[in-house]
Write a protein that holds these residues in place. Structure first.
Motif, PDB file in Angstrom:
ATOM      1  N   GLY A 151     -11.242  21.546  76.624  1.00 17.81           N
ATOM      2  CA  GLY A 151     -10.643  22.502  75.696  1.00 17.81           C
ATOM      3  C   GLY A 151     -11.672  22.969  74.697  1.00 17.81           C
ATOM      4  N   SER A 152     -12.256  22.016  73.959  1.00 16.53           N
ATOM      5  CA  SER A 152     -13.317  22.359  73.023  1.00 16.53           C
ATOM      6  C   SER A 152     -14.562  22.733  73.824  1.00 16.53           C
ATOM      7  N   LEU A 153     -15.004  23.963  73.696  1.00 21.29           N
ATOM      8  CA  LEU A 153     -16.073  24.471  74.541  1.00 21.29           C
ATOM      9  C   LEU A 153     -17.384  23.726  74.319  1.00 21.29           C
ATOM     10  N   GLY A 154     -18.090  23.485  75.427  1.00 20.20           N
ATOM     11  CA  GLY A 154     -19.347  22.757  75.396  1.00 20.20           C
ATOM     12  C   GLY A 154     -19.208  21.317  75.829  1.00 20.20           C
ATOM     13  N   GLN A 155     -18.004  20.766  75.664  1.00 19.61           N
ATOM     14  CA  GLN A 155     -17.819  19.350  75.977  1.00 19.61           C
ATOM     15  C   GLN A 155     -17.659  19.097  77.472  1.00 19.61           C
ATOM     16  N   GLY A 156     -17.082  20.052  78.197  1.00 19.05           N
ATOM     17  CA  GLY A 156     -16.842  19.861  79.621  1.00 19.05           C
ATOM     18  C   GLY A 156     -18.123  19.688  80.411  1.00 19.05           C
ATOM     19  N   ILE A 157     -19.120  20.518  80.149  1.00 15.99           N
ATOM     20  CA  ILE A 157     -20.382  20.402  80.882  1.00 15.99           C
ATOM     21  C   ILE A 157     -21.059  19.073  80.560  1.00 15.99           C
ATOM     22  N   SER A 158     -20.892  18.596  79.329  1.00 24.14           N
ATOM     23  CA  SER A 158     -21.455  17.295  78.972  1.00 24.14           C
ATOM     24  C   SER A 158     -20.802  16.183  79.782  1.00 24.14           C
ATOM     25  N   ALA A 159     -19.479  16.266  79.939  1.00 21.30           N
ATOM     26  CA  ALA A 159     -18.770  15.274  80.748  1.00 21.30           C
ATOM     27  C   ALA A 159     -19.204  15.356  82.200  1.00 21.30           C
ATOM     28  N   ALA A 160     -19.407  16.574  82.702  1.00 22.94           N
ATOM     29  CA  ALA A 160     -19.847  16.752  84.088  1.00 22.94           C
ATOM     30  C   ALA A 160     -21.221  16.132  84.309  1.00 22.94           C
ATOM     31  N   VAL A 161     -22.082  16.268  83.337  1.00 23.08           N
ATOM     32  CA  VAL A 161     -23.414  15.648  83.418  1.00 23.08           C
ATOM     33  C   VAL A 161     -23.265  14.130  83.486  1.00 23.08           C
ATOM     34  N   GLY A 162     -22.364  13.585  82.672  1.00 26.89           N
ATOM     35  CA  GLY A 162     -22.124  12.146  82.711  1.00 26.89           C
ATOM     36  C   GLY A 162     -21.599  11.689  84.051  1.00 26.89           C
TER      37      GLY A 162
END
Length: 280
Positions: free
Chosen positions: A118-129
């Motif tokens: 939802g909060s933009l920018g956080q999803g790609i960080s989770a995907a990297v993890g």
């Protein structure tokens, strides 16, 4: 790609678009514009590229998809419903109190959703993890992440990009949905993120481009990205916000509002006419 495969993908994408309109109309809120622009991409991923099991949504060997621009979840919900993760009728209860489908993806309650966003920018960080976790587990599943172009204004995106390249996460494929619009207008006017391709390349990513509404173009880009070793890949896809509904196309105003009764009827009529033409 074979003609029959392309036609099936077009049918699936059309169905996803109908689900987007149905859901946002019934919710009286939501984000149809950016949902419509990724309908073809989701149809392609779930029909051609991704491994998944609707009967076992948490299957360990599945490929993961993170919708980093989580506000466009009506499209994700539509493809998940089309693939049997839950009943199509759930789309009509989008954003209703007590219903399954929330206004943003919820991994705890919605089958098939791999990350709450939802909060933009956080999803790609989770995907990297997730991609790093796969590396540590010596797994062969892939992680796909879909970002908006306006989302690239978030600094966290570039921290994630730097981390992914440093760790050579070659099972990660990001998609930037470059429809050129965000809630306040043109991305180039609000806070330009261009040139997107050169920025990712400078961060150490393999970069590919595609026409988001041409399945052969998408297939070529994803096929090439899967061959990359030693670095993450990004596909910058040029798309049209509101694609498939004439009065919504390339209009920033349709970033976050629901269609009226008359608009709903017109949109569904257009999509059903397109579906009938595909059957013909």
């Amino acid at each position: 790609m074979e003609t029959q495969t392309i036609k099936q993908l077009q049918k699936t994408a059309n169905l996803v678009r109908q689900g987007v309109i149905e859901g946002t109309f019934c919710a009286k809120s939501g984000h149809p514009g950016g949902s419509l622009s990724i309908a073809d991409t989701l149809a392609y991923l779930y029909e051609v590229q991704m491994r998944f099991n609707p009967k076992n949504p948490h299957w360990e060997e599945r490929d993961r998809l993170v919708l980093s621009k989580g506000h466009t979840c009506p499209a994700l919900y539509s493809i998940l419903a089309a693939k049997g993760f839950f009943a199509w009728e759930e789309l009509t209860r989008l954003r209703h109190v007590g219903a399954l489908l929330q206004g943003h993806p919820d991994m705890k309650h919605i089958p098939g959703v791999d990350m709450s966003t939802g909060s933009l920018g956080q999803g790609i960080s989770a995907a990297v993890g997730m991609a790093l976790a796969g590396r540590l587990k010596k797994a062969d599943w892939r992680v796909y992440a879909i970002l908006g172009d306006g989302e690239l204004e978030e600094g966290q995106v570039w921290e994630a990009a730097m981390f992914a390249a440093h760790h050579k996460l070659d099972k990660l494929i990001a998609v930037v949905d470059n429809n050129g619009l965000q809630i306040d207008g043109r991305v180039s006017d609000v806070c330009s993120v261009y040139p997107i391709d050169e920025k990712f390349r400078a961060f150490g990513w393999a970069v590919f481009t595609a026409d988001a509404h041409d399945f052969e173009s998408l297939d070529a880009a994803f096929t090439a990205a899967k061959q990359v070793e030693g670095k993450p890949s990004v596909i910058v896809q040029r798309s049209v916000k509101g694609k498939g509904v004439s009065f919504m196309e390339d209009q920033a105003g349709w970033h976050g509002k629901a269609p009226s009764q008359q608009q709903y009827e017109q949109a569904m009529a257009e999509l059903k006419a397109a579906a009938a033409a595909l059957e013909g």
